[in-house]
Design an enzyme around this catalytic site. Structure first.
Site, mmCIF file in Angstrom:
data_model
loop_
_atom_site.group_PDB
_atom_site.id
_atom_site.type_symbol
_atom_site.label_atom_id
_atom_site.label_comp_id
_atom_site.label_asym_id
_atom_site.label_seq_id
_atom_site.Cartn_x
_atom_site.Cartn_y
_atom_site.Cartn_z
ATOM 1 N N ASP A 10 2.734 -0.020 0.521
ATOM 2 C CA ASP A 10 3.841 0.103 1.482
ATOM 3 C C ASP A 10 3.449 -0.554 2.804
ATOM 4 O O ASP A 10 3.584 0.031 3.869
ATOM 5 C CB ASP A 10 4.205 1.580 1.696
ATOM 6 C CG ASP A 10 5.546 1.753 2.407
ATOM 7 O OD1 ASP A 10 6.358 0.793 2.406
ATOM 8 O OD2 ASP A 10 5.789 2.826 2.983
ATOM 9 N N LYS B 71 0.899 14.979 8.445
ATOM 10 C CA LYS B 71 1.969 14.323 7.685
ATOM 11 C C LYS B 71 2.509 15.320 6.673
ATOM 12 O O LYS B 71 1.747 15.906 5.900
ATOM 13 C CB LYS B 71 1.438 13.083 6.982
ATOM 14 C CG LYS B 71 2.496 12.266 6.279
ATOM 15 C CD LYS B 71 1.900 10.969 5.756
ATOM 16 C CE LYS B 71 2.977 10.045 5.242
ATOM 17 N NZ LYS B 71 2.421 8.752 4.817
ATOM 18 N N ILE C 269 5.988 12.471 15.809
ATOM 19 C CA ILE C 269 5.578 11.110 16.154
ATOM 20 C C ILE C 269 6.088 10.080 15.147
ATOM 21 O O ILE C 269 5.945 8.886 15.369
ATOM 22 C CB ILE C 269 4.047 10.989 16.326
ATOM 23 C CG1 ILE C 269 3.285 11.416 15.080
ATOM 24 C CG2 ILE C 269 3.587 11.772 17.541
ATOM 25 C CD1 ILE C 269 1.780 11.184 15.158
#
Length: 138
Positions: free
Chosen positions: A128, A38, A15
């Site tokens: 970020d 992740k 994804i």
């Protein structure tokens, strides 16, 4: 290429991919739920330890605007973070379809600012923040 997931996870689907990590949606069999997995690629053991510490910090935040972290571990030269899967799209993908109407822009901006304000109130910074890292649930 999708890596071999740890035991207990099935149906992986990519994804998201970046320079340092990849994110997969997978089924966590034991709890019968979809999760985001992740996988951060890091050769340096000290940096892997830091990534695990960041996962612990995220797990302790418990904010509705931050995906919940369910598990984190190192395996090989990767750090794996199992977290809440958010059904939605990134702000970047939404903007690629066109500029949202003014009320939607105001709601999105307000939600992002409120989340950042709470993070800052708790002494954290995102580091970020960009449209690709803002998920909008559908």
């Amino acid at each position: 290429m999708i890596p071999r997931l740890p035991k207990g996870f099935t149906h992986p689907m990519t994804i998201g991919e970046g320079a340092f990590s990849s994110v997969y949606r997978a089924r966590q069999k034991v709890l019968d739920r979809w999760v985001a997995v992740k996988v951060l690629h890091e050769k340096d053991p000290a940096l892997r330890a830091r990534l695990l510490e960041e996962a612990r910090t995220q797990a302790g935040l418990a904010l509705p605007c931050i995906p919940a972290v369910y598990d984190a571990f190192a395996r090989g030269q990767n750090v794996w973070i199992v977290m809440e899967w958010i059904k939605g799209a990134s702000l970047q993908a939404l903007l690629a379809r066109g500029i949202p109407a003014a009320p939607d822009r105001a709601a999105l901006a307000g939600a992002v600012v409120a989340c950042l304000a709470e993070l800052h109130r708790r002494g954290y910074a995102h580091r970020d923040l960009k449209p690709a890292n803002i998920l909008v649930s559908l």
